[in-house]
Design an enzyme around this catalytic site. Structure first.
Site, PDB file in Angstrom:
ATOM      1  N   CYS A   2      63.276  46.339  19.980  1.00  0.00           N
ATOM      2  CA  CYS A   2      63.646  45.434  18.894  1.00  0.00           C
ATOM      3  C   CYS A   2      63.836  44.011  19.413  1.00  0.00           C
ATOM      4  CB  CYS A   2      64.952  45.894  18.268  1.00  0.00           C
ATOM      5  SG  CYS A   2      64.970  47.633  17.863  1.00  0.00           S
ATOM      6  N   ARG A  27      57.124  42.751  21.920  1.00  0.00           N
ATOM      7  CA  ARG A  27      58.031  43.811  22.347  1.00  0.00           C
ATOM      8  C   ARG A  27      57.751  45.127  21.618  1.00  0.00           C
ATOM      9  NH1 ARG A  27      62.825  40.983  24.427  1.00  0.00           N
ATOM     10  NH2 ARG A  27      64.180  42.675  23.844  1.00  0.00           N
ATOM     11  N   TRP A  75      62.071  48.506  16.217  1.00  0.00           N
ATOM     12  CA  TRP A  75      61.253  49.592  16.760  1.00  0.00           C
ATOM     13  C   TRP A  75      62.076  50.853  16.538  1.00  0.00           C
ATOM     14  CZ3 TRP A  75      61.511  53.110  20.953  1.00  0.00           C
ATOM     15  CH2 TRP A  75      60.295  53.701  21.295  1.00  0.00           C
ATOM     16  N   ASN A  99      69.663  45.783  18.668  1.00  0.00           N
ATOM     17  CA  ASN A  99      68.641  46.298  19.575  1.00  0.00           C
ATOM     18  C   ASN A  99      69.331  47.302  20.488  1.00  0.00           C
ATOM     19  OD1 ASN A  99      66.685  46.740  21.521  1.00  0.00           O
ATOM     20  ND2 ASN A  99      66.850  44.703  22.441  1.00  0.00           N
ATOM     21  N   GLY A 100      68.790  48.509  20.592  1.00  0.00           N
ATOM     22  CA  GLY A 100      69.406  49.508  21.474  1.00  0.00           C
ATOM     23  C   GLY A 100      69.800  50.759  20.703  1.00  0.00           C
ATOM     24  N   GLU A 481      46.817  55.269  36.526  1.00  0.00           N
ATOM     25  CA  GLU A 481      46.978  54.044  35.752  1.00  0.00           C
ATOM     26  C   GLU A 481      45.813  53.868  34.768  1.00  0.00           C
ATOM     27  OE1 GLU A 481      49.063  52.009  34.907  1.00  0.00           O
ATOM     28  OE2 GLU A 481      48.109  50.088  34.485  1.00  0.00           O
ATOM     29  N   LYS A 485      46.305  53.499  30.823  1.00  0.00           N
ATOM     30  CA  LYS A 485      45.790  52.326  30.094  1.00  0.00           C
ATOM     31  C   LYS A 485      44.939  52.776  28.918  1.00  0.00           C
ATOM     32  CE  LYS A 485      47.669  49.760  31.029  1.00  0.00           C
ATOM     33  NZ  LYS A 485      48.724  49.514  31.945  1.00  0.00           N
ATOM     34  N   GLU A 488      47.020  54.555  26.088  1.00  0.00           N
ATOM     35  CA  GLU A 488      48.003  53.777  25.326  1.00  0.00           C
ATOM     36  C   GLU A 488      47.362  52.801  24.358  1.00  0.00           C
ATOM     37  OE1 GLU A 488      50.924  51.471  27.487  1.00  0.00           O
ATOM     38  OE2 GLU A 488      49.478  50.851  28.974  1.00  0.00           O
ATOM     39  N   HIS A 504      41.849  72.946  41.358  1.00  0.00           N
ATOM     40  CA  HIS A 504      43.056  73.749  41.119  1.00  0.00           C
ATOM     41  C   HIS A 504      43.415  73.829  39.638  1.00  0.00           C
ATOM     42  CE1 HIS A 504      43.702  74.046  45.411  1.00  0.00           C
ATOM     43  NE2 HIS A 504      43.356  72.777  45.470  1.00  0.00           N
ATOM     44  N   LYS A 604      57.025  46.807  24.410  1.00  0.00           N
ATOM     45  CA  LYS A 604      56.771  46.139  25.688  1.00  0.00           C
ATOM     46  C   LYS A 604      57.895  46.417  26.678  1.00  0.00           C
ATOM     47  CE  LYS A 604      54.607  43.482  28.566  1.00  0.00           C
ATOM     48  NZ  LYS A 604      53.517  44.147  29.291  1.00  0.00           N
TER      49      LYS A 604
HETATM   50  O1  M6R Z   1      59.007  46.487  32.072  1.00  0.00           O
HETATM   51  P1  M6R Z   1      58.725  47.676  32.957  1.00  0.00           P
HETATM   52  O2  M6R Z   1      57.723  47.367  34.012  1.00  0.00           O
HETATM   53  O3  M6R Z   1      59.960  48.275  33.544  1.00  0.00           O
HETATM   54  O4  M6R Z   1      58.080  48.739  31.992  1.00  0.00           O
HETATM   55  C1  M6R Z   1      57.746  50.015  32.448  1.00  0.00           C
HETATM   56  C2  M6R Z   1      56.839  50.715  31.463  1.00  0.00           C
HETATM   57  O5  M6R Z   1      57.461  50.820  30.213  1.00  0.00           O
HETATM   58  C3  M6R Z   1      55.502  49.991  31.290  1.00  0.00           C
HETATM   59  O6  M6R Z   1      54.834  49.829  32.505  1.00  0.00           O
HETATM   60  C4  M6R Z   1      54.606  50.777  30.321  1.00  0.00           C
HETATM   61  O7  M6R Z   1      54.205  51.978  30.900  1.00  0.00           O
HETATM   62  C5  M6R Z   1      53.398  49.925  29.916  1.00  0.00           C
HETATM   63  N1  M6R Z   1      53.152  50.061  28.515  1.00  0.00           N
HETATM   64  C6  M6R Z   1      52.161  50.294  30.615  1.00  0.00           C
HETATM   65  O8  M6R Z   1      51.059  49.549  30.223  1.00  0.00           O
END
Ligand code: M6R
Length: 609
Positions: A2, A27, A75, A99-100, A481, A485, A488, A504, A604
């Site tokens: 948020c 965010r 959010w 927020n939280g 990764e 990517k 997501e 395996h 974010k």
């Molecule tokens: O702000 P941070 O690097 O601590 O965030 C960690 C993850 O939430 C962040 O890397 C998330 O996996 C991204 N959406 C990846 O693209």
């Protein structure tokens, strides 16, 4: 997560609130709202599901003209992303944005209902409005009502409050989630971060953990968690912190992918002395690399994969045992910690709740703590014993790209420094590795040239239901990764595996519909990975090989596509090979028409557990 904004202004604030919320869109959110005090002290709200344009449409039909107000992008955590669950939540005496998570909201809700408060949403947040309202009803002033309510709340949060009884007041509070005060000229502001306040001021005070603040047109009074008035420093935020322009790019993610040669150059300039071919770290560190028994790396998501890559470097260059875990597991398994240990926390935002909790756990157990963080003013940056900043600049796309490669580069430098200090790397080896790092900006620029080919390939990947990514050694985290990517931002199911694990289990998934992206620089395990590709090819799998010129020349396997990176020393390959997997995810998502910069359900900065 948020986003929060509050303004005590001299002209109507609704438009400014929305402008500011737009700067917090990155965010992640699924509804939004604003509340202002209209003439006569009438508290009025406008809220809408979905994107901010829906809220703007609502405001165009039913404008607000108040000079003081609060705004929010939500959010959803508790309760669906509906208009009635959107913030601000309000009673006749107070409106709040939050927020939280309020962990004890059920208990408080029951108590307040028994005391006669009437709830109108399913959210945990409304309990804050009702609690403050209850105290106001008992005759407390707005500030004292907030202070009393804060003492009852459990959880991590940032809050802003608006009171019909006082049109020169917004109160804010932070515990676990960031909140900043902006100083204007006869106007004052509250915001989740400096970006939100950028249209109004560059003079910022970051609230500390447990602080609450009353802002009025004439200034701010900050209190700590004991309610004592405290002074917090005023920072003039540099212009670069406000660079949130997409430039000529269609998405922030594209811009951020293309910024990598530049920001890697900036980051390297901080950590290496290219002329002397030496690593350059602060002269005094709170720990001694030579005496460390163990390095514990903790992070989430992409930052975790950066840490996993760094494990290979710390073990290879420094022979330093590395334990690595995702923060959400680490914090609750209460791991035994080495006496002479260093814990390293990796985070773009520096606000990730689980990473922050893990940092606090390690600090409480007397471990040395260090952080690799992109937002220098973040909580993790402030709480770690030492910060090694990534100089990626603001990263707006939810999918992390340039922050990831900057994290890799910073940790490569740390691993070389550790190797040198522990007598595992000679001066000549340090020179060779530093020279290799110095080549990265140029190599990254060359890697970006593969984009047209990757864009064409993305059309095929977009048709897949599942995609597998394979890599060995330090290419294994890049495979993980790559899969993250892709899933997501394109919502295509994808998984990364260590190439040697294929036999395996995952090999059972291979058929002619399955693209398999193989990340295989020509390093000492290249031949093994080629064998794995042959196993895939034999089962009809469609291989996308990402390799170097030498690897492409030697690959004896039919591929759907071969993406060729320049030849380079294997130690730096993970940084460069991150680029094609980012571009593949990006173009697949663009082709599929998803919301690339703000993918569904994602935030974010994950400031809740
Ligand atoms: O702000 P941070 O690097 O601590 O965030 C960690 C993850 O939430 C962040 O890397 C998330 O996996 C991204 N959406 C990846 O693209």
């Amino acid at each position: 997560m948020c986003g929060i904004i509050g303004i005590v202004g001299r002209e109507p604030v609704a438009g400014h609130l929305v402008d500011s919320l737009k700067r917090l869109e990155y965010r992640g959110y699924d509804s939004a709202g604003v509340a202002t005090l209209e003439p006569g002290g009438v508290l009025t709200r406008r809220r809408a599901e979905g994107k901010l344009r829906n809220l703007e449409a609502r405001l165009a039909k039913e404008p607000l003209v108040g000079l003081v107000g609060i705004g929010h992008t939500r959010w959803a955590t508790h309760g669906a992303p509906t208009e009635s669950n959107a913030h601000p939540h309000a009673t006749a005496r107070v409106a709040i944005v939050h927020n939280g998570i309020i962990e004890n909201f059920r208990e408080l809700r029951d108590e307040l209902i028994a005391a006669g408060q009437v709830f109108s949403s399913e959210t945990d947040s409304e309990v804050v409005a009702q609690l403050v309202d209850h105290h106001l009803g008992a005759g407390l002033s707005p500030e004292l009502a907030v202070a009393a309510a804060l003492k009852r709340l459990k959880g991590a949060f940032a809050l802003a409050f608006l009171f019909p009884a006082d049109d020169d007041l917004v109160v804010g509070a932070r515990r676990g989630s960031p909140l900043a005060v902006g100083w204007g000229d006869g106007e004052m502001y509250l915001g989740s971060d400096a970006l939100a306040l950028a249209p109004f001021t560059d003079r910022i005070t970051y609230l500390e953990e447990g602080d609450w603040v009353a802002i009025r047109r004439g200034g701010a009074v900050i209190h700590d968690e004991t309610d004592a008035v405290v002074a917090r420093p005023l920072t003039v935020v540099s212009a670069s912190a406000f660079q949130v322009d997409r430039g000529n790019y269609r998405h922030f993610m594209a811009k951020e992918i293309h910024e990598q040669p530049e920001v890697i150059g900036h980051t390297l300039a901080r950590y290496i002395d290219l002329a002397a071919e030496r690593i350059r770290l602060p002269a005094t560190l709170p720990f001694d690399w030579a005496k460390l028994d163990r390095l514990t790396i903790v992070a989430c998501g992409t930052a975790f994969y950066a840490g996993l890559t760094a494990k290979y470097w710390f073990e290879q260059f420094a022979r330093l045992p590395v334990e690595i875990d995702v923060a959400s597991e680490f914090r609750y398994r209460e791991p035994p910690l080495a006496d002479n240990g260093l814990a390293l926390f990796v985070s773009q935002s520096g606000e990730t709740a689980d990473t922050l909790a893990s940092l606090r756990y390690c600090k409480a157990h007397g471990l040395h703590t260090a952080a690799v963080v992109n937002v220098p003013t973040s909580t993790i940056a402030r709480e770690a014993e030492i910060v090694f900043p990534t100089l990626a600049g603001p990263e707006i796309g939810v999918a992390s790209t340039k922050a990831f490669t900057c994290q890799l580069v910073v940790m490569a430098c740390l691993a070389i420094a550790a190797g040198k200090a522990r007598g595992r790397l000679s001066e000549a080896e340090e020179h060779t590795l530093v020279r290799a790092l110095g080549e990265l900006p140029g190599l990254l620029a060359r890697a970006l040239k593969a984009e047209p080919k990757i864009e064409r390939l993305a059309r095929q990947i977009a048709k897949a239901r599942d995609v597998i990514y394979l890599g060995r050694g330090s290419s294994f985290p890049i495979a993980l990764e790559g899969a993250l990517k892709l899933k997501e931002i394109s919502y295509i199911h994808s998984e990364g595996y260590a190439a040697g694990e294929l036999k395996h289990g995952p090999i059972a998934l291979i058929d002619e519909t399955m693209p398999v992206v193989v990340i295989a620089p020509h390093d000492r395990t290249y031949e093994k990975t080629v064998s794995n590709m042959q196993e895939v090819a034999a089962r009809g799998g469609r291989i996308v090989l990402i390799t170097c010129e030498k690897g492409a020349a030697e690959a004896s396997v039919p591929t759907l596509e071969t993406i060729v990176m320049p030849d380079m020393p294997p130690e730096i390959a993970p940084v460069v090979y991150a680029v094609p997997i980012q571009m593949l995810a990006y173009h697949t998502a663009v082709f599929m028409g998803t919301d690339v910069d703000q993918p569904r359900n994602l935030a974010k900065s994950v400031t809740v557990e």
